[in-house]
Enzyme design. Structure first.
Site, short mmCIF file in Angstrom:
data_model
loop_
_atom_site.label_atom_id
_atom_site.label_comp_id
_atom_site.label_asym_id
_atom_site.label_seq_id
_atom_site.Cartn_x
_atom_site.Cartn_y
_atom_site.Cartn_z
CE1 TYR A 146 9.49 -4.36 2.67
CE2 TYR A 146 10.52 -5.64 0.92
CZ TYR A 146 10.22 -4.41 1.50
OH TYR A 146 10.65 -3.25 0.89
CE LYS A 150 7.35 -2.35 0.43
NZ LYS A 150 7.02 -0.91 0.49
#
Length: 251
Positions: A146, A150
């Site tokens: 994740y 990002k």
């Protein structure tokens, strides 16, 4: 600020729940015509046009953008909010999972922006806002995949800002901390001790609580609106100080 977006058309991906729904509602309250793209648009806020779209499919994205243009004749603001999460260290996620999360969180924003750019170039108030995360700038445990997506989205934001500022298109991103969203609630529900996990997430952010979806929406509305005309290539943290503050322990 209620009329700041009057006459403008905005598109929000992942706009049927959580942060995306809060953003769509906020932009509509400021006078925008808003289309919310989502795999299941049933939950879009009142007054928002819900469009079924899959950001991992280029044709689906282009059809949705075409529908926005057919409906209102223009497109001024794009909010790339659609995203999915992942837990684990680099040892825990398969190649398939890495490709899947990148396809949604990074390449999804590319597809939507690419389809929107010809229309944004015609707008007198064009803006793209990408929803990244505090995970782009702070090392969080069990969030390798994740965080990588990002971080890539924040870097993409800066590159896009440089590419398009002279075309009159401002590109910025917002980096929320851990927010009170359906996805976070599902993580809490699956924890062995949801109350203890919630307390730990609250305490992780220096202001002592989760970020609200509305707080993120207000930041997105600022970055996307004409009143922020000199804000370009910025990453606005909405994280209760999580990325930058180092408080001494209490006691």
């Amino acid at each position: 600020m209620s009329g700041e977006y009057e006459g403008l058309v905005a598109l929000v991906t992942g706009g049927a729940s959580g942060i995306g729904a809060a953003v769509a509602a906020e932009l509509a309250s400021r006078g925008a015509q808003v289309a919310a793209l989502d795999l299941d648009p049933a939950g879009v806020p009142d007054g928002v046009l819900g469009l079924k779209a899959d950001v991992t499919n280029d044709e689906s994205v282009r059809q949705a953008v075409d529908q926005v243009i057919a409906t209102w004749g223009r497109l001024d603001v794009v909010v790339n909010n659609a995203g999915i999460g992942a837990q684990g260290t680099v040892s825990d996620n398969s190649d398939e999972q890495w490709h899947q999360v990148y396809d949604v969180n990074v390449v999804g924003a590319v597809r939507v922006s690419r389809a929107a750019l010809p229309h944004l170039r015609k707008s007198p108030a064009a803006a793209i806002v990408n929803v990244a995360s505090v995970a782009a700038t702070a090392g969080l445990p069990q969030r390798a995949l994740y965080s990588a997506t990002k971080g890539a989205l924040q870097s993409l934001t800066m590159a896009m800002a440089a590419d398009h500022v002279r075309e009159g298109i401002r590109v910025n991103c917002v980096n929320p901390g851990t927010a009170e969203t359906p996805w976070v609630q599902r993580l809490l529900d699956s924890a062995p001790d949801p109350q203890a996990e919630r307390a730990a997430l609250d305490a992780r952010q220096p202001h002592g609580r989760l970020v609200t979806a509305q707080e993120v929406a207000l930041a997105v509305a600022y970055l996307g609106g004409p009143n922020s005309g000199s804000t370009v290539g910025a990453a606005l943290a909405v994280d209760g100080g999580m990325a930058g503050l180092r408080l001494r322990p209490v006691g």
